[in-house]
Design a protein around this motif. Structure first.
Motif, PDB file in Angstrom:
ATOM      1  N   ASP A 129     -34.763   4.997 -37.952  1.00  0.00           N
ATOM      2  CA  ASP A 129     -34.025   5.593 -39.065  1.00  0.00           C
ATOM      3  C   ASP A 129     -32.515   5.485 -38.831  1.00  0.00           C
ATOM      4  OD1 ASP A 129     -36.418   6.221 -40.249  1.00  0.00           O
ATOM      5  OD2 ASP A 129     -36.387   8.339 -39.654  1.00  0.00           O
ATOM      6  N   ALA A 130     -32.111   5.757 -37.592  1.00  0.00           N
ATOM      7  CA  ALA A 130     -30.688   5.672 -37.269  1.00  0.00           C
ATOM      8  C   ALA A 130     -30.188   4.234 -37.413  1.00  0.00           C
ATOM      9  CB  ALA A 130     -30.439   6.175 -35.848  1.00  0.00           C
ATOM     10  N   MET A 131     -31.026   3.284 -37.044  1.00  0.00           N
ATOM     11  CA  MET A 131     -30.641   1.876 -37.169  1.00  0.00           C
ATOM     12  C   MET A 131     -30.479   1.491 -38.635  1.00  0.00           C
ATOM     13  SD  MET A 131     -32.890  -0.114 -34.296  1.00  0.00           S
ATOM     14  CE  MET A 131     -32.352  -0.175 -32.575  1.00  0.00           C
ATOM     15  N   VAL A 132     -31.419   1.936 -39.452  1.00  0.00           N
ATOM     16  CA  VAL A 132     -31.345   1.634 -40.880  1.00  0.00           C
ATOM     17  C   VAL A 132     -30.058   2.213 -41.463  1.00  0.00           C
ATOM     18  CG1 VAL A 132     -32.396   2.106 -43.122  1.00  0.00           C
ATOM     19  CG2 VAL A 132     -33.834   1.415 -41.187  1.00  0.00           C
ATOM     20  N   ASP A 133     -29.752   3.460 -41.099  1.00  0.00           N
ATOM     21  CA  ASP A 133     -28.521   4.092 -41.571  1.00  0.00           C
ATOM     22  C   ASP A 133     -27.286   3.317 -41.124  1.00  0.00           C
ATOM     23  OD1 ASP A 133     -29.795   6.112 -42.864  1.00  0.00           O
ATOM     24  OD2 ASP A 133     -29.580   7.594 -41.245  1.00  0.00           O
ATOM     25  N   ALA A 134     -27.414   2.677 -39.967  1.00  0.00           N
ATOM     26  CA  ALA A 134     -26.274   1.954 -39.410  1.00  0.00           C
ATOM     27  C   ALA A 134     -26.130   0.561 -40.021  1.00  0.00           C
ATOM     28  CB  ALA A 134     -26.414   1.858 -37.894  1.00  0.00           C
ATOM     29  N   GLY A 135     -27.033   0.228 -40.954  1.00  0.00           N
ATOM     30  CA  GLY A 135     -26.923  -1.064 -41.634  1.00  0.00           C
ATOM     31  C   GLY A 135     -27.654  -2.203 -40.945  1.00  0.00           C
ATOM     32  N   ASN A 151     -20.414  -5.234 -37.349  1.00  0.00           N
ATOM     33  CA  ASN A 151     -21.318  -5.924 -38.259  1.00  0.00           C
ATOM     34  C   ASN A 151     -22.619  -6.364 -37.559  1.00  0.00           C
ATOM     35  OD1 ASN A 151     -22.107  -6.991 -40.721  1.00  0.00           O
ATOM     36  ND2 ASN A 151     -21.255  -9.015 -40.253  1.00  0.00           N
ATOM     37  N   ILE A 152     -23.222  -5.422 -36.868  1.00  0.00           N
ATOM     38  CA  ILE A 152     -24.465  -5.700 -36.149  1.00  0.00           C
ATOM     39  C   ILE A 152     -25.649  -5.529 -37.093  1.00  0.00           C
ATOM     40  CG2 ILE A 152     -26.003  -4.912 -34.295  1.00  0.00           C
ATOM     41  CD1 ILE A 152     -23.518  -4.087 -32.730  1.00  0.00           C
ATOM     42  N   ARG A 153     -26.497  -6.541 -37.178  1.00  0.00           N
ATOM     43  CA  ARG A 153     -27.636  -6.468 -38.099  1.00  0.00           C
ATOM     44  C   ARG A 153     -28.976  -6.583 -37.387  1.00  0.00           C
ATOM     45  NH1 ARG A 153     -25.841 -11.244 -41.299  1.00  0.00           N
ATOM     46  NH2 ARG A 153     -25.459 -11.724 -39.110  1.00  0.00           N
ATOM     47  N   PHE A 154     -28.929  -6.650 -36.048  1.00  0.00           N
ATOM     48  CA  PHE A 154     -30.180  -6.724 -35.283  1.00  0.00           C
ATOM     49  C   PHE A 154     -30.278  -5.553 -34.325  1.00  0.00           C
ATOM     50  CE2 PHE A 154     -29.262 -10.963 -36.681  1.00  0.00           C
ATOM     51  CZ  PHE A 154     -30.502 -11.472 -37.041  1.00  0.00           C
ATOM     52  N   GLY A 155     -31.473  -4.976 -34.258  1.00  0.00           N
ATOM     53  CA  GLY A 155     -31.677  -3.852 -33.357  1.00  0.00           C
ATOM     54  C   GLY A 155     -32.950  -4.021 -32.554  1.00  0.00           C
ATOM     55  N   VAL A 156     -32.915  -3.564 -31.310  1.00  0.00           N
ATOM     56  CA  VAL A 156     -34.101  -3.600 -30.465  1.00  0.00           C
ATOM     57  C   VAL A 156     -34.397  -2.180 -30.002  1.00  0.00           C
ATOM     58  CG1 VAL A 156     -35.100  -4.467 -28.317  1.00  0.00           C
ATOM     59  CG2 VAL A 156     -33.621  -5.949 -29.683  1.00  0.00           C
ATOM     60  N   ALA A 174     -22.056  -0.182 -34.982  1.00  0.00           N
ATOM     61  CA  ALA A 174     -22.804  -1.232 -35.676  1.00  0.00           C
ATOM     62  C   ALA A 174     -22.028  -1.701 -36.908  1.00  0.00           C
ATOM     63  CB  ALA A 174     -24.184  -0.720 -36.078  1.00  0.00           C
ATOM     64  N   LYS A 175     -21.436  -0.740 -37.609  1.00  0.00           N
ATOM     65  CA  LYS A 175     -20.676  -1.115 -38.805  1.00  0.00           C
ATOM     66  C   LYS A 175     -19.408  -1.871 -38.420  1.00  0.00           C
ATOM     67  CE  LYS A 175     -22.774   2.259 -41.799  1.00  0.00           C
ATOM     68  NZ  LYS A 175     -22.853   3.676 -42.168  1.00  0.00           N
ATOM     69  N   GLN A 176     -18.728  -1.338 -37.411  1.00  0.00           N
ATOM     70  CA  GLN A 176     -17.498  -1.965 -36.932  1.00  0.00           C
ATOM     71  C   GLN A 176     -17.727  -3.424 -36.530  1.00  0.00           C
ATOM     72  OE1 GLN A 176     -15.798  -0.560 -33.058  1.00  0.00           O
ATOM     73  NE2 GLN A 176     -14.535   0.681 -34.410  1.00  0.00           N
TER      74      GLN A 176
END
Lengths: 217, 217
Positions: free
Chosen positions: B166-172, B148-153, B144-146
């Motif tokens: 929580d993992a998504m939030v940590d991933a930015g 620059n992903i800001r959307f999660g489903v 996600a960081k690599q």
DNA sequence: TAGATTGTTAATCGATTAACAATC
DNA sequence: TAGATTGTTAATCGATTAACAATC
């Protein structure tokens, strides 16, 4: 004795009732027996005065100095919404999406029961998905009328959406949840809700873009 | 030269922009090159004056006596929303629901691209779902960081929802679409949208109950 | 020019909220 | 009684819409 209900109730009020209900169900699940408007406000992000105002459209359900009885309020809201008894749903489409919806545990817990699952693929008809046996789409009208089903969920490929919706309308279904990205039309006495995830993403994207523009500037 | 945008734009306006965009994309698809606010009103069930008013918050995009150029208006609305370029999405959960979402054709067509699919089941990691290879959930943050992903489903079982979030939030990740019935919490700078079909059914149920009460009386 | 439709004003309409008397 | 919280009023706030001058 008929219930006293104001002639017109703002749509926003109706849309918030399910939110209150979710919070109350959670409170009951957690063992709370009473709740103040302040507590409900915390759980729902709705102003406490507005919660009291909204509920007052339908009567006075609380005790001054005490708050609301969780069980009583749940019952009253369910009565207002018409979810004090279970409603049957016809689900059309037994693919990945249909199978996921069929096993979604959020329906039964809150007054909706998937009564039948349909598909047009002869290879699928007769097979089991969870507790349901896949039925032929040709049986929709008969079964829906027999069981007085007024809710339908469309989980088929996009290009079949309108045909399925037409079949649902013919079967007397009044509220349709459309999971395809297709725009479908229905008569005036039916309602369609399109669960379009992109619409929601677009709308949040606006705020996200601005937040990042500010941070980047 | 910076764009002139009013300090505060009502949320309702932002929420209607995707509706206008859908109608315009359909018009373009059908071969129309211009559209009047009256035509858009027809397609969207939004008052024509309101459409003009809404658009006027962002500038004047039409020609008096003529209407709006469909292509131009699409571009402007996409620019306003921030969907003038594609956004990457991380999808977590490779079960029935995740597979259905992965093959949903509504994302790509409107500026969103499912960039990666994750699961925690070693039996699924490495397998293909459509064009995607299932990755280990442990790789979420790095990828996600690599990218620059800001959307999660979130398309996992209910009881795993908060962990995934929580993992998504940590991933930015900043905007999360939660397909489970679980209530999840996120920090203030993130947004969660719960796609709760029951909430929508409850709200339409109110109107349905009343219509039937009237018809039955 | 005549017809059409935008952009914008001003009026209406409706929803939200602070405040507080009623009362548990 | 003292403290708490509802139900409700009245004020504010904001969104919707009709109407029309501007103008293509």
């Amino acid at each position: 004795m008929t219930e006293l209900v104001q002639e017109h109730i703002p749509q926003g009020v109706i849309e918030r009732l399910p939110t209150y209900l979710s919070a109350l169900l959670q409170l009951r699940h957690d063992g709370s027996s009473t709740a103040s408007s302040a507590q409900l406000s915390e759980l729902t992000d709705v102003n406490a005065a507005q919660i009291r105002r909204d509920l007052a459209y339908f009567g006075s359900f609380g005790k001054r100095g005490v708050g609301y009885d969780v069980g009583v309020l749940i019952e009253r809201i369910q009565r207002i919404l018409g979810s004090d008894h279970s409603h049957r749903i016809a689900l059309v489409g037994a693919g990945n999406l249909g199978s996921a919806i069929a096993s979604y545990d959020g329906f039964n817990a809150r007054g909706f029961q998937i009564a039948a699952l349909f598909d047009n693929d002869p290879g699928k008809v007769g097979s089991r998905v969870g507790d349901l046996v896949v039925r032929d789409i040709g049986d929709l009208a008969r079964l829906a009328k027999q069981q007085n089903i007024r809710f339908g969920v469309v989980a088929v490929p996009s290009d079949a959406a309108q045909d399925v919706v037409d079949a649902m309308v013919d079967a007397g279904i009044k509220v349709i949840l459309n999971y395809t990205p297709s725009h479908v039309t229905v008569p005036d006495d039916c309602r369609v809700h399109n669960t379009d995830p992109v619409r929601e993403l677009l709308h949040t994207l606006y705020y996200l873009s601005r937040a990042e523009a500010l941070a980047g500037a």
